[in-house]
Design an enzyme around this catalytic site. Structure first.
Site, PDB file in Angstrom:
ATOM      1  CG  ASP A  62      -8.329  -9.150  -4.839  1.00 46.75           C
ATOM      2  OD1 ASP A  62      -7.562  -8.258  -4.415  1.00 46.75           O
ATOM      3  OD2 ASP A  62      -8.617  -9.306  -6.040  1.00 46.75           O
ATOM      4  CG  ASN A 119       4.722 -11.539  -0.558  1.00 43.85           C
ATOM      5  OD1 ASN A 119       5.828 -11.358  -1.055  1.00 43.85           O
ATOM      6  ND2 ASN A 119       3.829 -12.353  -1.109  1.00 43.85           N
ATOM      7  CE1 TYR A 126       6.056  -3.789  -8.075  1.00 42.20           C
ATOM      8  CE2 TYR A 126       8.276  -3.322  -8.883  1.00 42.20           C
ATOM      9  CZ  TYR A 126       7.424  -4.023  -8.043  1.00 42.20           C
ATOM     10  OH  TYR A 126       7.935  -4.952  -7.179  1.00 42.20           O
ATOM     11  CE  LYS A 184       5.684  -3.280  -4.452  1.00 48.05           C
ATOM     12  NZ  LYS A 184       5.126  -4.162  -3.423  1.00 48.05           N
TER      13      LYS A 184
END
Ligand SMILES: NC(=O)c1ccc[n+]([C@@H]2O[C@H](COP(=O)([O-])OP(=O)(O)OC[C@H]3O[C@@H](n4cnc5c(N)ncnc54)[C@H](OP(=O)(O)O)[C@@H]3O)[C@@H](O)[C@H]2O)c1
Lengths: 232, 98
Positions: free
Chosen positions: A50, A77, A142, A146
């Site tokens: 993880d 990724n 989210y 990012k």
């Protein structure tokens, strides 16, 4: 030859595609995800790790470097999304998104970069998203996670330049994976209509940008985030 | 234990000297200044030294040792200031991981 690659989040989705893509091109590919991979392809080594577990990632990365003799390329990724109104998103979800997308990526990058500094060559490729520049409603946690990845990419690029390591990010548009399965069709088409090229992205579109970033000839390209679909 | 750490640090410092063609740290003693802003090596060389020491410690003792420290860039409290303070830091971290 700089051909030892580690990809996080390879069990499914874009990461799974990248495994085959780079094996076909002759890379020695290792990767990880929280779960076991079904039918791992020949020549690929899967580590169950993880990205939020620093010790497990350290074992996976140093194990790769030990068995292959180096670690040249890291593709960060692995990522999770949360699509929900900000006022309806539990704090625990926000924490989870940041743990994987930001803290996991940071720790993994540091660990890999320490190995790369010894060879004075390296490539780190991070994953951003068009949700950040499009300021997508319903993706606050989210998109913010990012945005942190983009900022980290830009500064890490400067700090690692002297060691021959480049750090860049690719920002995909929606790609048909489990990640966006929950997004309603009308939301998705509204989103696509905001791109210069209004279609879904393919994993191959993402791989093409990564191919460019990791090329030997791209030694002078660092700190960049390339968004797909004409999003700026 | 201290002796082994001392050897690792001395080797890493000598390697850095060779790489930088720098003589300021040749044959270091515990008092030799590694990094204190004006004297010693620049911050990038410090990063290289610390990264190679982490790897050397892991190879020697078989445990992951992180030498990252909030005080790294501090003028007076940096554990990377002298060879001696660096040895103490490594011993401390090894003990914490034992
Ligand atoms: N699909 C899109 O529309 C889209 C758009 C823009 C950006 N992206 C970005 O592209 C990347 C890949 O997304 P995807 O669409 O392929 O997602 P996906 O289909 O949901 O796959 C995510 C992958 O990451 C792994 N993973 C998740 N959390 C992990 C963790 N904590 N540690 C290790 N592995 C973990 C998963 O495997 P396990 O469950 O086994 O851990 C899985 O292999 C992400 O960074 C995402 O943000 C995707």
């Amino acid at each position: 030859m700089h051909d030892v690659m580690f990809i996080t989040g390879t069990r499914k989705g874009i990461g799974r595609f990248l495994v085959d893509h780079y094996l076909e091109r002759g890379y020695r590919v290792h990767g990880c995800s929280r779960g076991e991979m079904e039918d791992p392809p020949d020549g690929y080594t899967h580590h169950v790790a993880d990205v939020t577990d620093g010790a497990a990632m350290h074992r996976a990365l140093t194990g790769t470097a030990r068995s292959e003799g180096s670690l040249d390329i890291l593709v960060n990724n692995a990522g999770i999304a949360s699509m929900n109104h900000a006022l309806l998103t539990p704090a625990s979800t926000v924490r989870e998104v940041f743990s994987t997308n930001v803290f996991g990526l940071v720790q993994t990058s540091i660990d890999a970069a320490k190995i790369m500094t010894q060879h004075k060559w390296g490539r780190i490729v991070n994953f951003a998203t068009v949700a950040t520049p499009l300021r997508l409603e319903g993706e606050s946690a989210y998109a913010a996670s990012k945005a942190a990845v983009v900022s980290y990419t830009e500064i890490l690029a400067r700090e690692l330049a002297t060691f021959g390591i480049t750090v860049n990010a690719v920002g995909p548009t929606p790609v048909a994976t489990d990640l966006i399965r929950g997004v309603p069709a009308e939301k998705l088409s509204a989103l696509l209509s905001r791109q210069a090229i209004p279609r879904l992205g393919e994993p191959a579109d993402v791989a093409n940008v990564i191919d460019f970033f990791i090329a030997d000839a791209s030694a002078f390209v660092t700190g960049q985030t390339v968004y797909l679909g004409g999003v700026v | 234990m201290r002796d082994r750490v001392q050897v690792l640090v001395r080797e890493a410092v000598n390697d850095l000297n060779d790489e930088l063609e720098y003589d300021g740290l040749r044959d270091p003693t515990e008092e030799t200044v590694i990094f204190d802003g004006s004297a010693g090596v620049d911050s990038l060389s410090l990063v290289s030294l610390i990264v190679s020491l982490e790897a050397a410690c892991e190879a020697e003792f078989g445990v992951e040792v992180s030498l990252a420290d909030e005080r790294a860039m501090s003028r007076h409290r940096s554990p990377f200031r002298t060879v001696g303070s660096l040895i103490e830091l490594i011993l401390e971290r090894l003990e914490a991981n034992a």
